[in-house]
Design a protein around this motif. Structure first.
Motif, PDB file in Angstrom:
ATOM      1  N   ILE A 178       1.449  16.178  -3.690  1.00  0.00           N
ATOM      2  CA  ILE A 178       2.109  16.496  -4.948  1.00  0.00           C
ATOM      3  C   ILE A 178       1.265  15.908  -6.074  1.00  0.00           C
ATOM      4  N   ASP A 179       0.858  16.744  -6.993  1.00  0.00           N
ATOM      5  CA  ASP A 179      -0.010  16.316  -8.098  1.00  0.00           C
ATOM      6  C   ASP A 179       0.856  15.794  -9.242  1.00  0.00           C
ATOM      7  N   LEU A 180       0.798  14.487  -9.475  1.00  0.00           N
ATOM      8  CA  LEU A 180       1.593  13.872 -10.536  1.00  0.00           C
ATOM      9  C   LEU A 180       0.700  13.278 -11.615  1.00  0.00           C
ATOM     10  N   GLN A 181       1.166  13.355 -12.846  1.00  0.00           N
ATOM     11  CA  GLN A 181       0.514  12.663 -13.944  1.00  0.00           C
ATOM     12  C   GLN A 181       0.827  11.166 -13.838  1.00  0.00           C
TER      13      GLN A 181
ATOM     14  N   LYS B 256       0.796  -1.218   0.000  1.00  0.00           N
ATOM     15  CA  LYS B 256       0.000   0.000   0.000  1.00  0.00           C
ATOM     16  C   LYS B 256       0.834   1.276   0.000  1.00  0.00           C
ATOM     17  N   VAL B 257       1.930   1.303   0.740  1.00  0.00           N
ATOM     18  CA  VAL B 257       2.670   2.544   0.942  1.00  0.00           C
ATOM     19  C   VAL B 257       4.164   2.306   0.752  1.00  0.00           C
ATOM     20  N   LEU B 258       4.788   3.190  -0.023  1.00  0.00           N
ATOM     21  CA  LEU B 258       6.238   3.199  -0.174  1.00  0.00           C
ATOM     22  C   LEU B 258       6.757   4.505   0.408  1.00  0.00           C
ATOM     23  N   ARG B 259       7.917   4.424   1.064  1.00  0.00           N
ATOM     24  CA  ARG B 259       8.493   5.640   1.655  1.00  0.00           C
ATOM     25  C   ARG B 259       9.994   5.695   1.454  1.00  0.00           C
ATOM     26  N   VAL B 260      10.464   6.843   1.051  1.00  0.00           N
ATOM     27  CA  VAL B 260      11.869   7.220   1.161  1.00  0.00           C
ATOM     28  C   VAL B 260      11.833   8.555   1.881  1.00  0.00           C
ATOM     29  N   CYS B 261      12.834   8.851   2.664  1.00  0.00           N
ATOM     30  CA  CYS B 261      12.798  10.017   3.565  1.00  0.00           C
ATOM     31  C   CYS B 261      12.084  11.224   2.956  1.00  0.00           C
TER      32      CYS B 261
ATOM     33  N   GLU C  92       6.262   9.960   0.422  1.00  0.00           N
ATOM     34  CA  GLU C  92       5.321   8.891   0.751  1.00  0.00           C
ATOM     35  C   GLU C  92       4.416   8.648  -0.449  1.00  0.00           C
ATOM     36  N   ILE C  93       4.387   7.404  -0.931  1.00  0.00           N
ATOM     37  CA  ILE C  93       3.564   7.032  -2.075  1.00  0.00           C
ATOM     38  C   ILE C  93       2.504   6.035  -1.622  1.00  0.00           C
ATOM     39  N   ASP C  94       1.257   6.440  -1.665  1.00  0.00           N
ATOM     40  CA  ASP C  94       0.143   5.547  -1.349  1.00  0.00           C
ATOM     41  C   ASP C  94      -0.294   4.896  -2.657  1.00  0.00           C
ATOM     42  N   LEU C  95       0.031   3.609  -2.815  1.00  0.00           N
ATOM     43  CA  LEU C  95      -0.213   2.917  -4.074  1.00  0.00           C
ATOM     44  C   LEU C  95      -1.688   2.640  -4.312  1.00  0.00           C
ATOM     45  N   MET C  96      -2.453   2.513  -3.237  1.00  0.00           N
ATOM     46  CA  MET C  96      -3.887   2.243  -3.390  1.00  0.00           C
ATOM     47  C   MET C  96      -4.642   3.507  -3.791  1.00  0.00           C
ATOM     48  N   LYS C  97      -4.349   4.613  -3.121  1.00  0.00           N
ATOM     49  CA  LYS C  97      -5.045   5.872  -3.398  1.00  0.00           C
ATOM     50  C   LYS C  97      -4.394   6.662  -4.540  1.00  0.00           C
ATOM     51  N   ARG C  98      -3.186   6.203  -4.957  1.00  0.00           N
ATOM     52  CA  ARG C  98      -2.425   6.900  -6.002  1.00  0.00           C
ATOM     53  C   ARG C  98      -2.142   8.335  -5.588  1.00  0.00           C
ATOM     54  N   VAL C  99      -1.711   8.473  -4.347  1.00  0.00           N
ATOM     55  CA  VAL C  99      -1.426   9.790  -3.770  1.00  0.00           C
ATOM     56  C   VAL C  99       0.053   9.859  -3.395  1.00  0.00           C
ATOM     57  N   VAL C 100       0.683  10.992  -3.705  1.00  0.00           N
ATOM     58  CA  VAL C 100       2.088  11.221  -3.364  1.00  0.00           C
ATOM     59  C   VAL C 100       2.186  12.454  -2.474  1.00  0.00           C
TER      60      VAL C 100
ATOM     61  N   LEU D  85       7.027   6.634 -12.718  1.00  0.00           N
ATOM     62  CA  LEU D  85       8.462   6.922 -12.698  1.00  0.00           C
ATOM     63  C   LEU D  85       8.968   7.064 -11.268  1.00  0.00           C
ATOM     64  N   LEU D  86       8.249   7.834 -10.461  1.00  0.00           N
ATOM     65  CA  LEU D  86       8.656   8.014  -9.076  1.00  0.00           C
ATOM     66  C   LEU D  86       8.571   6.696  -8.310  1.00  0.00           C
ATOM     67  N   GLU D  87       7.501   5.943  -8.544  1.00  0.00           N
ATOM     68  CA  GLU D  87       7.350   4.656  -7.862  1.00  0.00           C
ATOM     69  C   GLU D  87       8.535   3.742  -8.158  1.00  0.00           C
ATOM     70  N   TYR D  88       8.943   3.686  -9.425  1.00  0.00           N
ATOM     71  CA  TYR D  88      10.057   2.809  -9.787  1.00  0.00           C
ATOM     72  C   TYR D  88      11.356   3.273  -9.123  1.00  0.00           C
ATOM     73  N   LEU D  89      11.597   4.568  -9.110  1.00  0.00           N
ATOM     74  CA  LEU D  89      12.806   5.097  -8.478  1.00  0.00           C
ATOM     75  C   LEU D  89      12.813   4.815  -6.979  1.00  0.00           C
ATOM     76  N   VAL D  90      11.662   4.996  -6.330  1.00  0.00           N
ATOM     77  CA  VAL D  90      11.580   4.777  -4.885  1.00  0.00           C
ATOM     78  C   VAL D  90      11.760   3.298  -4.554  1.00  0.00           C
TER      79      VAL D  90
END
Length: 237
Positions: free
Chosen positions: A161-164, A138-143, A146-154, A170-175
């Motif tokens: 942060i509003d991302l396309q 559900k959630v990925l974090r680097v300092c 915070e990426i909420d994979l279920m809600k698609r919220v960063v 791209l951010l998910e893969y980098l994180v």
């Protein structure tokens, strides 16, 4: 405690400390922050329950004897609400029956006071290494990120942060590969599903846009360009 006494972590974990003794609470908070984690703290059981229910934490460190709501009841309420976050109990109650009672309530580990921080740190790391499908999916974090994979919220430092869609991928893969160098080819294959070089600057353009959005407000740039190799997310912001 010196900086070299505890290991650094590529991924910052979000940990909640629920401890009514101010000195103990501050000691644990300082040590875990020094180890690279993001730390929230509560001084009683009711505040701790609220924070545990309202925020996504990777681990709870809970004192058994708490004002307002004792640690045992707190964990039972969380488990009753299908909250599976790992819990480490801290307590002066060292009897076998006390340990069994704590584990049966839903705790994952038990540490008796007084304790050495190195042992606490080792137990924290052991719990964080365990597979936690419901949290990690559900959630990925680097300092700071915070990426909420279920809600698609960063979020960065709590700010939305509003991302396309492509920027999100791209951010998910980098994180997911924080601390590692990610090549242009890896990004083309895994973000765009291109198994050839399109001979465009599509990667560079999206990296630039992503940086611009992440760094709003003069924040530090966590995406590092590794000359001749690719990109890397800093392990710390």
């Amino acid at each position: 405690m010196n900086a070299g006494e505890t290991p650094r972590h590529f991924l910052c974990m979000k940990i909640l400390i629920i401890e009514d003794d101010t000195q103990t609470r501050n000691y644990i908070v300082a040590g875990l922050k020094e180890a690279g984690h993001t730390v929230d703290a509560a001084k009683d059981g009711l505040e701790g329950l609220f924070l545990a229910q309202e925020a996504n934490h990777d681990l709870l460190i809970v004192d058994r004897m708490l004002p307002g709501l004792d640690g045992l009841s707190l964990v039972k309420k969380l488990r009753g609400a299908s909250n599976s976050v790992p819990v480490l109990f801290l307590t002066t109650m060292s009897g076998i029956n006390d340990r069994v009672e704590g584990l049966n309530a839903g705790a994952d580990d038990y540490l008796v006071k007084p304790f050495a921080f190195n042992e606490l740190d080792a137990r924290v790391n052991a719990l964080l290494r365990r597979p936690r499908e419901t949290v990690e999916m559900k959630v990925l974090r680097v300092c700071g990120i915070e990426i909420d994979l279920m809600k698609r919220v960063v979020k960065r430092d709590g700010q939305l942060i509003d991302l396309q869609p492509t920027e999100f991928r791209l951010l998910e893969y980098l994180v997911r590969h924080a601390g590692q160098v990610v090549t242009r080819t890896m990004l083309l294959e895994n973000v765009w599903d291109f198994h050839f070089d399109p001979k465009t600057n599509i990667v560079e353009t999206h990296i630039s846009r992503l940086r611009s959005k992440l760094n709003t407000g003069n924040k530090s740039d966590i995406i590092q360009t590794v000359r001749g190799a690719g990109y890397r997310i800093h392990e710390t912001a």
